[in-house]
Design an enzyme around this catalytic site. Structure first.
Site, PDB file in Angstrom:
ATOM      1  N   THR A  36       0.874  -1.178   0.000  1.00 28.56           N
ATOM      2  CA  THR A  36       0.000   0.000   0.000  1.00 28.56           C
ATOM      3  C   THR A  36       0.911   1.229   0.000  1.00 28.56           C
ATOM      4  O   THR A  36       2.141   1.100  -0.033  1.00 28.56           O
ATOM      5  CB  THR A  36      -0.866   0.035   1.276  1.00 28.56           C
ATOM      6  OG1 THR A  36      -0.002   0.264   2.403  1.00 28.56           O
ATOM      7  CG2 THR A  36      -1.634  -1.266   1.478  1.00 28.56           C
ATOM      8  N   THR A 125      -1.480  -2.959  19.530  1.00 33.14           N
ATOM      9  CA  THR A 125      -1.036  -1.632  19.964  1.00 33.14           C
ATOM     10  C   THR A 125      -1.637  -1.284  21.334  1.00 33.14           C
ATOM     11  O   THR A 125      -2.719  -1.766  21.687  1.00 33.14           O
ATOM     12  CB  THR A 125      -1.487  -0.573  18.925  1.00 33.14           C
ATOM     13  OG1 THR A 125      -1.418   0.728  19.500  1.00 33.14           O
ATOM     14  CG2 THR A 125      -2.930  -0.784  18.488  1.00 33.14           C
ATOM     15  N   ASP A 126      -0.938  -0.405  22.054  1.00 35.38           N
ATOM     16  CA  ASP A 126      -1.482   0.063  23.340  1.00 35.38           C
ATOM     17  C   ASP A 126      -2.739   0.913  23.141  1.00 35.38           C
ATOM     18  O   ASP A 126      -3.479   1.172  24.084  1.00 35.38           O
ATOM     19  CB  ASP A 126      -0.421   0.849  24.132  1.00 35.38           C
ATOM     20  CG  ASP A 126       0.093   2.094  23.423  1.00 35.38           C
ATOM     21  OD1 ASP A 126      -0.291   2.330  22.253  1.00 35.38           O
ATOM     22  OD2 ASP A 126       0.897   2.831  24.030  1.00 35.38           O
ATOM     23  N   GLU A 127      -2.972   1.346  21.873  1.00 37.16           N
ATOM     24  CA  GLU A 127      -4.134   2.219  21.634  1.00 37.16           C
ATOM     25  C   GLU A 127      -5.454   1.494  21.869  1.00 37.16           C
ATOM     26  O   GLU A 127      -6.498   2.132  21.992  1.00 37.16           O
ATOM     27  CB  GLU A 127      -4.070   2.817  20.227  1.00 37.16           C
ATOM     28  CG  GLU A 127      -2.807   3.638  20.045  1.00 37.16           C
ATOM     29  CD  GLU A 127      -2.779   4.517  18.799  1.00 37.16           C
ATOM     30  OE1 GLU A 127      -3.843   4.934  18.332  1.00 37.16           O
ATOM     31  OE2 GLU A 127      -1.663   4.786  18.317  1.00 37.16           O
ATOM     32  N   TYR A 153      -9.069   3.462  13.893  1.00 37.77           N
ATOM     33  CA  TYR A 153      -7.863   2.616  13.867  1.00 37.77           C
ATOM     34  C   TYR A 153      -7.804   1.713  15.090  1.00 37.77           C
ATOM     35  O   TYR A 153      -7.714   0.488  14.982  1.00 37.77           O
ATOM     36  CB  TYR A 153      -6.599   3.498  13.792  1.00 37.77           C
ATOM     37  CG  TYR A 153      -5.328   2.762  14.188  1.00 37.77           C
ATOM     38  CD1 TYR A 153      -4.836   1.716  13.406  1.00 37.77           C
ATOM     39  CD2 TYR A 153      -4.618   3.104  15.358  1.00 37.77           C
ATOM     40  CE1 TYR A 153      -3.682   1.019  13.772  1.00 37.77           C
ATOM     41  CE2 TYR A 153      -3.476   2.415  15.727  1.00 37.77           C
ATOM     42  CZ  TYR A 153      -3.002   1.380  14.937  1.00 37.77           C
ATOM     43  OH  TYR A 153      -1.875   0.697  15.308  1.00 37.77           O
ATOM     44  N   LYS A 157      -8.096  -2.439  15.530  1.00 39.13           N
ATOM     45  CA  LYS A 157      -7.051  -3.279  16.157  1.00 39.13           C
ATOM     46  C   LYS A 157      -7.637  -4.057  17.338  1.00 39.13           C
ATOM     47  O   LYS A 157      -7.303  -5.220  17.560  1.00 39.13           O
ATOM     48  CB  LYS A 157      -5.860  -2.422  16.615  1.00 39.13           C
ATOM     49  CG  LYS A 157      -5.069  -1.766  15.511  1.00 39.13           C
ATOM     50  CD  LYS A 157      -4.334  -2.740  14.601  1.00 39.13           C
ATOM     51  CE  LYS A 157      -3.154  -3.405  15.270  1.00 39.13           C
ATOM     52  NZ  LYS A 157      -2.398  -4.256  14.281  1.00 39.13           N
TER      53      LYS A 157
HETATM   54  P1  NAD Z   1       3.166   0.714   8.506  1.00 49.22           P
HETATM   55  O1  NAD Z   1       1.946   1.468   8.094  1.00 49.22           O
HETATM   56  O2  NAD Z   1       4.503   1.371   8.406  1.00 49.22           O
HETATM   57  O3  NAD Z   1       3.266  -0.645   7.650  1.00 49.22           O
HETATM   58  C1  NAD Z   1       2.164  -1.446   7.402  1.00 49.22           C
HETATM   59  C2  NAD Z   1       2.561  -2.437   6.301  1.00 49.22           C
HETATM   60  O4  NAD Z   1       1.435  -3.300   6.071  1.00 49.22           O
HETATM   61  C3  NAD Z   1       2.879  -1.782   4.958  1.00 49.22           C
HETATM   62  O5  NAD Z   1       4.041  -2.362   4.406  1.00 49.22           O
HETATM   63  C4  NAD Z   1       1.660  -2.069   4.108  1.00 49.22           C
HETATM   64  O6  NAD Z   1       1.949  -2.184   2.711  1.00 49.22           O
HETATM   65  C5  NAD Z   1       1.212  -3.410   4.677  1.00 49.22           C
HETATM   66  N1  NAD Z   1      -0.226  -3.663   4.443  1.00 49.22           N
HETATM   67  C6  NAD Z   1      -1.253  -2.803   4.641  1.00 49.22           C
HETATM   68  N2  NAD Z   1      -2.408  -3.397   4.291  1.00 49.22           N
HETATM   69  C7  NAD Z   1      -2.101  -4.652   3.884  1.00 49.22           C
HETATM   70  C8  NAD Z   1      -2.863  -5.754   3.422  1.00 49.22           C
HETATM   71  N3  NAD Z   1      -4.196  -5.673   3.298  1.00 49.22           N
HETATM   72  N4  NAD Z   1      -2.225  -6.897   3.104  1.00 49.22           N
HETATM   73  C9  NAD Z   1      -0.865  -6.991   3.230  1.00 49.22           C
HETATM   74  N5  NAD Z   1      -0.093  -5.977   3.639  1.00 49.22           N
HETATM   75  C10 NAD Z   1      -0.706  -4.817   3.975  1.00 49.22           C
HETATM   76  O7  NAD Z   1       2.878   0.215   9.985  1.00 49.22           O
HETATM   77  P2  NAD Z   1       3.877   0.026  11.220  1.00 49.22           P
HETATM   78  O8  NAD Z   1       4.012   1.307  11.926  1.00 49.22           O
HETATM   79  O9  NAD Z   1       5.080  -0.707  10.760  1.00 49.22           O
HETATM   80  O10 NAD Z   1       2.994  -0.931  12.137  1.00 49.22           O
HETATM   81  C11 NAD Z   1       3.057  -2.346  11.998  1.00 49.22           C
HETATM   82  C12 NAD Z   1       2.111  -2.980  12.993  1.00 49.22           C
HETATM   83  O11 NAD Z   1       2.467  -2.583  14.310  1.00 49.22           O
HETATM   84  C13 NAD Z   1       0.657  -2.564  12.812  1.00 49.22           C
HETATM   85  O12 NAD Z   1      -0.152  -3.695  13.013  1.00 49.22           O
HETATM   86  C14 NAD Z   1       0.417  -1.532  13.898  1.00 49.22           C
HETATM   87  O13 NAD Z   1      -0.925  -1.544  14.318  1.00 49.22           O
HETATM   88  C15 NAD Z   1       1.346  -2.029  14.981  1.00 49.22           C
HETATM   89  N6  NAD Z   1       1.888  -1.004  15.894  1.00 49.22           N
HETATM   90  C16 NAD Z   1       2.508   0.108  15.403  1.00 49.22           C
HETATM   91  C17 NAD Z   1       3.055   1.027  16.292  1.00 49.22           C
HETATM   92  C18 NAD Z   1       3.791   2.254  15.796  1.00 49.22           C
HETATM   93  O14 NAD Z   1       4.173   3.096  16.604  1.00 49.22           O
HETATM   94  N7  NAD Z   1       4.045   2.407  14.514  1.00 49.22           N
HETATM   95  C19 NAD Z   1       2.941   0.828  17.668  1.00 49.22           C
HETATM   96  C20 NAD Z   1       2.296  -0.326  18.137  1.00 49.22           C
HETATM   97  C21 NAD Z   1       1.788  -1.234  17.225  1.00 49.22           C
HETATM   98  P1  TYD Z   2       1.260   9.593  15.459  1.00 47.24           P
HETATM   99  O1  TYD Z   2       2.695   9.520  15.076  1.00 47.24           O
HETATM  100  O2  TYD Z   2       0.232   9.741  14.375  1.00 47.24           O
HETATM  101  O3  TYD Z   2       0.964   8.308  16.365  1.00 47.24           O
HETATM  102  P2  TYD Z   2      -0.353   7.966  17.269  1.00 47.24           P
HETATM  103  O4  TYD Z   2      -1.455   8.853  16.891  1.00 47.24           O
HETATM  104  O5  TYD Z   2      -0.608   6.544  16.851  1.00 47.24           O
HETATM  105  O6  TYD Z   2       0.096   8.095  18.685  1.00 47.24           O
HETATM  106  O7  TYD Z   2       1.057  10.804  16.455  1.00 47.24           O
HETATM  107  C1  TYD Z   2       1.776  10.888  17.673  1.00 47.24           C
HETATM  108  C2  TYD Z   2       1.291  12.117  18.404  1.00 47.24           C
HETATM  109  O8  TYD Z   2       1.667  13.281  17.665  1.00 47.24           O
HETATM  110  C3  TYD Z   2      -0.221  12.186  18.544  1.00 47.24           C
HETATM  111  O9  TYD Z   2      -0.535  12.747  19.822  1.00 47.24           O
HETATM  112  C4  TYD Z   2      -0.661  13.134  17.448  1.00 47.24           C
HETATM  113  C5  TYD Z   2       0.514  14.072  17.315  1.00 47.24           C
HETATM  114  N1  TYD Z   2       0.772  14.606  15.960  1.00 47.24           N
HETATM  115  C6  TYD Z   2       0.905  15.988  15.763  1.00 47.24           C
HETATM  116  O10 TYD Z   2       0.816  16.790  16.714  1.00 47.24           O
HETATM  117  N2  TYD Z   2       1.148  16.447  14.508  1.00 47.24           N
HETATM  118  C7  TYD Z   2       1.243  15.617  13.424  1.00 47.24           C
HETATM  119  O11 TYD Z   2       1.436  16.086  12.281  1.00 47.24           O
HETATM  120  C8  TYD Z   2       1.113  14.199  13.654  1.00 47.24           C
HETATM  121  C9  TYD Z   2       1.220  13.236  12.505  1.00 47.24           C
HETATM  122  C10 TYD Z   2       0.892  13.744  14.938  1.00 47.24           C
END
Ligand code: NAD
Ligand code: TYD
Length: 340
Positions: A36, A125-127, A153, A157
């Site tokens: 994506t 996620t903790d969310e 979102y 999850k």
């Molecule tokens: P990201 O958005 O960077 O990557 C998501 C990946 O999933 C992408 O490579 C995308 O192409 C792929 N994808 C999306 N839809 C798909 C589908 N239908 N089939 C196959 N592949 C698909 O996300 P991330 O930040 O690397 O997060 C990864 C996981 O960790 C997620 O499940 C997210 O909920 C969880 N998570 C993320 C964070 C964070 O801070 N980023 C924290 C806690 C948990």
């Molecule tokens: P984000 O990185 O989107 O993660 P999450 O919403 O999953 O915690 O955002 C982290 C925090 O930063 C969140 O409180 C929203 C804030 N934020 C901004 O203030 N400005 C921005 O442009 C973005 C993307 C996030």
């Protein structure tokens, strides 16, 4: 041992692929990713030709594709990172979040049952716990905190988490779930707070802070998250949930100021914009179970991790400039051909 990593072309998934290939060079890693907007195959370019690695472009909600991949590769372990992951996008358009995050997870689990996988690990996620008040620093999310989501979102999850636990209870699927706090580090897509602020600061563009910037997140360096998942899939107890976090709470505005300071840019770049709808106030994880049962502790202090991350974005301009220009999706076509 074959490990199927879904979403491995995204931020945490790609870091996990690198972690596993380094720590377990004898394992075969198969990566399934729909590529994506958030997936970037050039991130994985360095491992595409490795004989222990296979990349497959495909959607986790595509049952036929997923079943034939499982029949061919017979994974022992599945680690599901694939997800729509950005809260702001979920507020604009929830539907794809339901399809990927809930339906996709159920298709992967059906395939896992058919193939008798030894472990299905759901990266959550903790969310899913909702948020905590800003004036109660004594409160933390534990694994027993009730699910209480705020955004489409986090709701998608949480829906997936409930389904994963139901597949365990109903069908005996050997599952584990991890719920991690906010990650940062290399290869994070520049729509999330930290990479967006680094890139805007480098380009002398305004840094959009939602509301006053008082919201608190609990930041963890991505490699510490990958290590935690590695421990859970090998030593975690089936049917259990594990919270992952580093006791590193910070206000958004303090992170933004720190990034500006590190880059030598003026605070006048900070622009306060309209707050996110339903904006969660504070996330804070109690990681006692990960520590007590699996001996896990974060290794990277925030101060070191953020400096490393800023350095990475400075040293890897091509990676993010290709995303900003959209060129990464053109390069991708050639890379997908190489994987056929
Ligand atoms: P990201 O958005 O960077 O990557 C998501 C990946 O999933 C992408 O490579 C995308 O192409 C792929 N994808 C999306 N839809 C798909 C589908 N239908 N089939 C196959 N592949 C698909 O996300 P991330 O930040 O690397 O997060 C990864 C996981 O960790 C997620 O499940 C997210 O909920 C969880 N998570 C993320 C964070 C964070 O801070 N980023 C924290 C806690 C948990
Ligand atoms: P984000 O990185 O989107 O993660 P999450 O919403 O999953 O915690 O955002 C982290 C925090 O930063 C969140 O409180 C929203 C804030 N934020 C901004 O203030 N400005 C921005 O442009 C973005 C993307 C996030």
């Amino acid at each position: 041992m074959t490990v199927l990593v879904t979403g491995g072309a995204g931020f945490i998934g790609s870091n996990f692929v690198f972690h596993m290939m380094k720590e377990h060079p004898e394992y075969r890693i198969v990566c399934l990713d729909a590529l994506t907007y958030a997936g970037n195959l050039s991130t994985l370019e360095g491992v595409l030709d490795d004989r222990n690695f296979r990349f497959v472009k495909g959607d986790i909600a595509d049952r036929d594709l997923v079943y034939s991949l499982f029949d061919e590769d017979r994974p022992d372990v599945v680690v599901n990172f694939a997800a729509e992951s950005h809260v702001d996008r979920s507020i604009e358009d929830p539907e794809v979040f339901l399809r990927t995050n809930i339906i996709g997870t159920s298709v992967l689990m059906d395939a896992s049952r058919r193939c008798c996988v030894k472990r299905f690990h759901q990266v959550s996620t903790d969310e899913v716990y909702g948020d905590l008040p800003l004036d109660r620093p004594d409160l933390f999310f534990t694994e027993d905190t009730p699910l209480h989501t705020s955004s489409p979102y986090s709701s998608s999850k949480a829906g997936a988490d409930l389904l994963v636990l139901a597949y365990h209870r109903t069908y005996g699927l050997p599952v584990t779930i991890s719920r991690c706090s906010n990650n940062y580090g290399p290869y994070q897509f520049p729509e999330k707070l930290i990479p967006l602020m680094i890139i805007n600061a480098l380009s002398d563009r305004p840094l959009p802070v939602y509301g006053k910037g008082e919201n608190v997140r609990d930041w963890l360096y991505v490699e510490d998250h990958c290590r935690a998942i590695d421990l859970i899939i090998h030593h975690g107890r089936v049917g259990e949930v594990y919270n992952i976090g580093g006791h590193n709470e910070m206000k958004n505005i303090d992170i933004v100021r720190l990034i500006l300071r590190e880059l030598g840019k003026p605070e006048s770049l900070i622009t306060h914009v309209a707050d996110r709808k339903g904006h969660d106030l504070r996330y804070a994880i109690d990681p006692a179970k990960m520590h007590g049962e699996l001996g896990w502790l974060p290794e990277t202090r925030f101060r070191d991790g953020i400096v490393k991350t800023i350095r990475w974005y400075l040293d890897n301009e091509n990676w993010w400039k290709d995303i900003v220009s959209g060129h990464y999706k053109i390069v991708e076509q050639g890379l997908v051909e190489r994987c056929r």
